[in-house]
Design a protein around this motif. Structure first.
Motif, short mmCIF file in Angstrom:
data_model
loop_
_atom_site.label_atom_id
_atom_site.label_comp_id
_atom_site.label_asym_id
_atom_site.label_seq_id
_atom_site.Cartn_x
_atom_site.Cartn_y
_atom_site.Cartn_z
N MET A 251 1.48 -5.96 -10.88
CA MET A 251 0.02 -5.82 -10.88
C MET A 251 -0.36 -4.56 -10.13
N SER A 252 -1.26 -3.79 -10.66
CA SER A 252 -1.70 -2.62 -9.91
C SER A 252 -3.21 -2.46 -10.03
N THR A 253 -3.78 -1.93 -8.99
CA THR A 253 -5.23 -1.74 -8.99
C THR A 253 -5.49 -0.25 -8.81
N VAL A 254 -6.38 0.30 -9.60
CA VAL A 254 -6.62 1.73 -9.55
C VAL A 254 -7.78 2.03 -8.59
N ALA A 255 -7.52 2.91 -7.67
CA ALA A 255 -8.58 3.30 -6.74
C ALA A 255 -9.13 4.65 -7.19
N THR A 256 -10.29 4.99 -6.67
CA THR A 256 -10.94 6.21 -7.14
C THR A 256 -10.23 7.46 -6.63
N PHE B 26 -2.26 -9.08 -0.96
CA PHE B 26 -1.54 -10.30 -0.60
C PHE B 26 -0.18 -10.31 -1.29
N PHE B 27 0.86 -10.36 -0.47
CA PHE B 27 2.24 -10.40 -0.98
C PHE B 27 2.79 -11.82 -0.86
N PHE B 28 3.58 -12.20 -1.84
CA PHE B 28 4.24 -13.50 -1.75
C PHE B 28 5.56 -13.42 -2.52
N ASP C 80 6.36 -10.36 -4.51
CA ASP C 80 5.38 -9.92 -5.52
C ASP C 80 4.05 -9.56 -4.87
N LEU C 81 3.35 -8.63 -5.50
CA LEU C 81 1.97 -8.36 -5.11
C LEU C 81 1.10 -9.33 -5.91
N VAL C 82 0.56 -10.33 -5.22
CA VAL C 82 -0.18 -11.38 -5.92
C VAL C 82 -1.61 -10.91 -6.22
N LYS D 86 9.33 -6.55 -5.41
CA LYS D 86 9.51 -6.58 -6.86
C LYS D 86 8.52 -5.71 -7.62
N LYS D 87 8.94 -4.53 -7.99
CA LYS D 87 8.19 -3.65 -8.90
C LYS D 87 6.72 -3.54 -8.54
N ILE D 88 6.46 -3.08 -7.33
CA ILE D 88 5.07 -3.02 -6.88
C ILE D 88 4.42 -1.69 -7.30
#
Lengths: 256, 219
Positions: free
Chosen positions: A1-6, A223-225, A228-230, A26-28
């Motif tokens: 999962m990835s989140t795009v910042a400005t 949040f990591f678990f 993984d990046l949850v 895992k593949k963050i």
């Protein structure tokens, strides 16, 4: 999962870290916005500290540790084996859980890095020491005893000295691994205040076990678990209305 | 180790007190309408006398909620649960006050006989009592669908209220001697209509609890 910042100061792509056979991260894919504070939270063993350390190749020092994937800073993938890690760690500073000042004077603790990077002029060094101590709100407390041992300082002062030592070499990014967990509440508050001040100039990534510290100091929280990046979102969203139930359960103290 | 036992007990107590308030309000509305239908002044007085109990529970909810925030530092859904407890208790307290207002109308009509048998006002009040039950049920079950359904119930209540007003205005126009009592009956309609709005607010809070966003069901 990835989140795009400005405005990303740096980002990771499919970043995995292994200790031997075990995959700890895992593949963050994460973007770190310029001059914002990102908090990494999660239960012990979730991979957050491993991930943090891989951002300036500190895991290189751990036998059996192996990185896959990419960390991009200024158009450079720092996971490339040709990367000059000394220069990299000048650019990305690190602050540890327990203050670890050198067994030297307060002055020498700060001047050490600058000297190492080639600055010899006494006046220039004086200026760097003063500026770093001012930035970390230590100057007024220590300016009359710069030649005393750093070990004579209180724990909270030592931690701020370590932060001053990091900023003295002019990094653009600061990594902090539970920087206040060994400190009393007043020293903790000073560190948190300092983080708010430092983010005007630096991009900061902080690992913390203190949920409320993450809520107070960071702009975004991840949040990591289990490696993984949850969930990765604005801190306000994470602490008021997270999308994932496991995030809610963790920050509410239902597990971990 | 996870230490939440005391916190969970506190959250459970909040819920129990809100349910108790809801039951109290529904009973107060039912009884004040019965007192109105028979102009039973003694019964109306008893309803007025009961009201401080509702205020006391509201205060207890405020105290417990403040204590839980101070000692447990709740986040996410736990935090929303406490925030809505403050709001729902405030709505229920107002609903109790409005039921008391109906009882006070009975006291003002002491010694009179009704200018017309009451049909639509009791019907409206029955609809609103169902809404009160639904609001509490949606809260306990965290049932968002039920909360949204209440918005439709509220529209029906509003429609009935408009009809009641039209009839009472006609009555006053036909027979000016009825104006005093008919005005009070208009007020009763207004009080019941306001209770329905507060019940709808409770539904809004349930939606906020479950999905973290605030809808406007009172439009």
């Amino acid at each position: 999962m990835s989140t795009v910042a400005t405005r990303a100061a740096f980002y990771t792509k499919d970043l995995s870290v292994y200790y031997g056979e075990k995959q700890a991260v895992k593949k963050i894919g994460m973007e770190f916005p310029d001059r914002e504070v990102v908090a990494l939270i999660g239960p012990s063993g979730c991979g957050k500290s491993t991930f943090l350390r891989s951002l300036n190749r500190m895991n290189d020092l751990i036998p059996g540790a192996r990185i896959e994937g990419e960390v991009w800073i200024n158009d450079q993938n720092i996971c490339d084996p040709r990367t000059d890690v000394v220069q990299l760690r000048q650019q990305i500073g690190m602050v540890w859980q327990r203050p670890n000042p050198f067994h030297k004077s307060i002055y020498e603790n700060i001047a050490f890095g600058a000297r190492y990077h080639g600055i010899k002029d006494k006046k220039a060094l004086d200026a760097i020491v003063e500026q770093a101590l001012r930035k970390t709100a230590l100057w007024d407390e220590v300016k009359d005893r710069l030649n005393q041992s750093a070990l004579a300082l209180s724990g909270g002062q030592q931690q701020r000295l370590c932060i001053a030592r990091s900023v003295a070499v002019r990094p653009s990014i600061l990594l902090m691994d539970e920087p206040a967990s060994a400190l009393d509440p007043v020293s903790t508050a000073k560190i948190e205040e300092l983080i708010a001040e430092l983010k005007k100039e630096y991009t900061i990534v902080i690992v913390t076990h203190n949920m409320h510290q993450a809520a107070r100091v960071s702009d975004r929280t991840a949040f990591f678990f289990l490696g993984d990046l949850v969930e990765y979102d604005d801190t306000r969203t994470i602490f008021t209305n997270p999308s994932r139930k496991s995030t809610d359960d963790y920050i509410s103290g239902r597990f971990g | 180790m996870v230490v939440r036992k005391e916190f969970d007990i506190g959250l459970e107590q909040l819920q129990q007190m809100l349910v108790e308030m809801g039951n109290h309000v529904e009973r107060a509305l039912a009884e004040s309408m019965e007192a109105l239908a028979t102009l039973d002044v003694e019964r109306a007085r008893a309803i007025v006398k009961e009201d401080p109990k509702l205020n006391q529970i509201e205060e207890k909810i405020a105290d417990l909620g403040a204590k839980l925030i101070a000692t447990q530092q709740p986040v996410a859904k736990d935090l929303r649960r406490i925030l809505i407890a403050f709001k729902i208790s405030s709505d229920l307290e107002r609903m109790g006050d409005l039921s008391v207002d109906i009882a006070k109308v009975v006291l003002r009509l002491e010694g009179q006989t009704l200018v017309k048998p009451l049909l639509d006002l009791p019907r409206m009040s029955d609809m609103v009592r169902v809404m009160i039950q639904e609001s509490i049920r949606s809260y306990i079950d965290e049932n968002v669908d039920l909360a949204y359904k209440m918005a439709k119930d509220d529209d029906q209540v509003d429609a009935l209220y408009s009809q009641i007003l039209r009839e009472l205005f006609s009555l006053m126009a036909e027979n000016p001697k009825t104006v005093g009592q008919a005005m009070y009956l208009c007020f009763v309609g207004r009080y019941i209509e306001r209770i329905a709005d507060h019940a709808t607010n409770i539904g809004e809070n349930v939606v906020y609890l479950v999905i973290g966003k605030r809808p406007d069901l009172n439009q």
